[in-house]
Design an enzyme around this catalytic site. Structure first.
Site, mmCIF file in Angstrom:
data_model
loop_
_atom_site.group_PDB
_atom_site.id
_atom_site.type_symbol
_atom_site.label_atom_id
_atom_site.label_comp_id
_atom_site.label_asym_id
_atom_site.label_seq_id
_atom_site.Cartn_x
_atom_site.Cartn_y
_atom_site.Cartn_z
ATOM 1 N N ASP A 52 0.824 -1.212 0.000
ATOM 2 C CA ASP A 52 0.000 0.000 0.000
ATOM 3 C C ASP A 52 0.861 1.266 0.000
ATOM 4 O OD1 ASP A 52 -2.238 -1.777 0.394
ATOM 5 O OD2 ASP A 52 -1.732 -1.810 2.521
ATOM 6 N N GLU A 219 -11.028 0.509 -3.504
ATOM 7 C CA GLU A 219 -10.439 0.878 -2.212
ATOM 8 C C GLU A 219 -9.236 1.771 -2.473
ATOM 9 O OE1 GLU A 219 -9.066 -2.748 -0.351
ATOM 10 O OE2 GLU A 219 -8.268 -3.524 -2.235
#
Length: 564
Positions: A52, A219
Site C-alpha cells: 500500500d 479501495e
C-alpha cells in the site's frame, strides 16, 4: 568477508527540504538492485513487502510510506532522489500508544492500514485507517523523525485507506475506503470533511462513489487536484487480480466519472494495485508507484511511467493498443530528475555495530527494553530470552525480531553464540533461540537448552495462525559455548508460467556450520506462506518457557543476506 568494527564508510545525502543530514550505510543489497546502471531500471524498484505505498515529492526529494500493521516500529519512511534508488530513513511510529491499539500484541493484521503521506504548510503528514478504531494522523517537519504522537482524528469502525486533501479554498477532506469485514459493506469510496489543522473531522462521513456494479472491491483512495478537476486514484478488483481505476469530478463530493487507467494486460505483473502519483521537479514527467501481490513474498513496489492525455485522463504504464488502459512495465528508462544518483537500496544485512537496531528490523508489537541490547563495543546484538504468558507457539510471541524478504531468492546467515542460564553450574532447560522464517506457517532453527546439554533443532509449524502445533523435525547436540553459523535459503519454486492470478510459491531450507565454511542441511523444506496481510518475514528470536529473575541470551555477531 571481514567483520567491520565500526561503520567506517557512509554515504551522506542531504534532505534539503527538511534541512537535515542523514547518513546511510554505503553497502547496497546483494540480492536485488533496481538501477541497471545504463539509464534504465527494473521492476520491482523494491522487491520487498512495502505494501500500500504512497509517495510525495517535496523539492528534489521523494518520500514514501507503506502499511505496517502491528509491526513496530511502524509507518516506514523511505527517501529517494530519483524514484528508483530508495533508502529506509526511519519510521513515524516508534511505539504504538494504548489508545491506538485494538488488541494485545501480536495483533496480526491489525492497526496500520494503507497510509497516505502529504506535505502541507511546511509539515509532513501521514494519515492511516485502523479498521477497528478509525483514522489516525501524525506529522513532523523532519521526515527522518521524530514524528509527533498519533492523533485520533475520527473514531469509527470499518474506515481504511485514508488520504487527506487540502483544497485551495482552505477546506480539508479525507477520502477513504471501507473494510467489508468491519463495515459490513465494501466496494464504495467515502469522504469526510476535516478541520484545516487536520486534527478532527467535521460532520458526517458520506459515500461519494459506489463501485458495486463496475468496480467491485474499490479501495485505496488517493486524492489530488489538477486544474479544475479533483481526482481519486483507487484500485479495484482485489489485490491479486485487480486494476487501477481513476475517479474525477469538478466537485470534491462528486458526482465522479470513472476510468480504468492500468491493468495487467499481457504482462506477468498481476494486480496492479494501490499507489500514488508524483511528478519530476520540472513538472515534465509523471510517475506512479504501486504494489504487486506476490503471495508469500508480500506486496512488492513497482514504478510506472504515467502521462496525462488531452482529454484530462491519465494513463499509467504503457499503452500498446492505444485504448487508454496502460499495462505495467518490467524495464523502463529512469525518471529524468536532472541528475544521476548513486545506486541505493533499503538495508537488509546488519553487522550490529551500532547502539541502535538497524531500521530494517521490526518487532511483532511494542518492544521491551528487556528483550535486547545493542552492544556496539562488542559489535554484537544480544537477545535475552523472554517468557510470553499464554503463548502457544512462536507465532503468538511479540519478541520476534524480523525483517521483510528482500528478494525472491536469497540466503540469510547469522553468526551466533548461545548462553543459556545456568544454576549451580548446570544448564537450565527451557530456553531456545535462533533464526526463523515466519508467516501463517513457520520454521525455526533453534538452539535449545536441556538438562543434558544444548541441542540444535529444526522445527516447523503448519497453520500456526489457526493453532497448529510445532513439530521438531531434526536435532543435533552442540557443545556448550560453541559458536555457530545458522543459515536459511529462500528460493522461488512457482509459478511456472505467467497467469492472471499467479500462485507464487517459495521454499525455505535450513543449514548450520561450525566453522562458517562447511554447511550441513538440517530438517526439511518449509513451504513458505504469507502472514496476515503481509509477506513472510525472517529474523531472530529468543524465548523461554518459564518466568524467573534472570535469563539466558543469544549473541548475534552479524546477520548477512547474500545471493548464495
Amino acid at each position: 568477508m571481514q567483520k567491520r568494527s565500526m561503520r567506517a564508510s557512509v554515504l551522506a545525502f542531504l534532505l534539503s527540504t527538511a534541512g537535515i543530514s542523514i547518513t546511510a550505510a554505503d553497502k547496497i543489497s546483494d540480492v536485488w538492485v533496481p538501477d541497471l546502471g545504463n539509464g534504465q531500471y527494473q521492476n520491482p524498484i523494491i522487491d520487498a513487502d512495502y505494501s500500500d505505498p504512497d509517495v510525495i515529492r517535496v523539492g528534489d526529494d521523494y518520500y514514501m510510506t507503506a502499511s505496517s500493521f502491528c509491526d513496530i516500529p511502524g509507518l516506514p519512511i523511505l527517501h529517494s532522489k530519483d524514484l528508483v534508488n530508495w533508502t529506509l530513513i526511519g519510521h513515524a511510529i516508534a511505539e504504538m500508544p494504548a489508545y491506538a491499539q485494538s488488541a494485545p500484541d501480536p495483533s496480526h493484521g491489525n492497526a496500520v492500514w494503507a497510509p497516505a503521506i502529504r506535505y502541507h504548510n511546511g509539515e509532513f503528514y501521514i494519515y492511516y485507517g485502523d479498521p477497528d478504531l478509525g483514522i489516525f494522523m501524525t506529522k513532523t517537519k523532519n521526515p527522518a523523525g521524530p514524528w509527533e504522537p498519533l492523533v485520533h482524528v475520527h473514531k469509527a469502525k470499518g474506515i481504511i485507506d485514508t488520504c487527506p486533501f487540502w483544497d485551495e479554498d482552505g477546506k480539508a477532506y479525507i477520502a477513504h475506503g471501507y473494510a467489508g469485514s468491519r463495515a459490513g459493506v465494501k466496494s464504495i469510496i467515502g469522504m469526510i470533511e476535516m478541520t484545516p489543522d487536520g486534527k478532527r473531522t467535521i460532520g458526517q462521513d458520506r459515500v461519494i462513489y459506489d463501485g458495486h456494479l463496475e468496480n467491485e472491491t474499490i479501495e485505496g483512495a488517493k486524492m489530488y487536484k489538477r486544474g479544475d478537476w479533483y481526482y481519486i486514484f483507487s484500485p479495484s478488483g482485489g489485490v491479486s487480480t485487480g486494476w487501477q481505476e481513476v475517479l474525477r469530478s469538478k466537485n470534491p463530493w462528486g458526482p465522479y466519472e470513472v476510468r480504468n487507467v492500468m491493468e495487467q494486460g499481457s504482462t506477468d505483473i498481476n494486480g496492479p494495485h494501490q499507489g500514488g502519483w508524483v511528478d519530476t521537479p520540472d513538472g515534465k514527467e509523471h510517475w506512479f508507484i504501486h504494489f504487486q501481490d506476490k503471495g508469500p513474498y508480500g506486496r512488492v513496489t513497482h514504478l510506472q511511467p504515467m502521462e496525462w492525455r488531452e482529454d484530462g485522463w491519465p494513463v499509467i504504464g504503457v499503452d500498446p493498443d492505444g485504448d487508454g488502459r496502460g499495462e505495467p512495465v518490467r524495464k523502463y528508462r529512469k525518471p529524468n530528475v536532472g541528475k544521476t544518483y548513486a545506486k541505493a537500496t533499503p538495508a537488509d544485512s546488519d553487522e550490529f555495530d551500532s547502539i541502535t537496531l538497524g531500521k530494517q528490523w521490526q518487532w511483532k508489537g511494542n518492544p521491551s527494553a528487556l528483550w535486547y541490547f545493542c552492544d556496539a563495543n562488542a559489535s554484537k546484538l544480544r537477545l535475552f530470552t523472554h517468557h510470553t504468558e499464554g503463548a502457544g507457539t512462536l507465532y503468538d510471541m511479540p519478541n520476534l525480531l524480523l525483517q521483510k524478504f528482500p528478494a525472491q531468492n536469497f540466503t540469510a546467515t547469522a553468526k551466533v553464540q548461545f548462553f543459556p542460564r545456568k544454576k549451580d553450574g548446570k544448564i537450565m532447560d527451557g530456553e531456545r533461540a535462533g533464526i526463523i522464517v515466519a508467516g501463517y506457517n513457520y520454521a525455526a532453527l533453534a538452539l535449545e537448552s536441556r538438562k543434558d546439554g544444548i541441542y540444535l533443532v529444526e522445527a516447523d509449524c503448519a497453520k500456526a495462525n489457526k493453532g497448529g502445533k510445532e513439530t521438531a523435525v531434526e536435532e543435533v547436540k552442540i557443545n556448550d559455548g560453541q559458536e555457530l553459523y545458522l543459515r536459511v535459503t529462500v528460493k522461488m519454486v512457482g509459478p511456472k508460467k505467467p497467469m492472471q492470478k499467479p500462485d507464487y510459491k517459495c521454499q525455505a531450507t535450513f543449514y548450520y556450520s561450525l566453522d562458517g565454511k562447511k554447511f550441513h542441511k538440517i530438517g526439511r523444506e518449509l513451504d513458505v506462506r504469507e502472514g496476515h496481510w503481509i509477506g513472510a518475514k525472517l529474523g531472530l528470536f529468543a524465548t523461554r518457557d518459564w518466568s524467573s529473575n534472570d535469563s539466558g541470551w543469544l549473541d548475534i555477531d552479524w546477520f548477512r543476506i547474500t545471493k548464495k
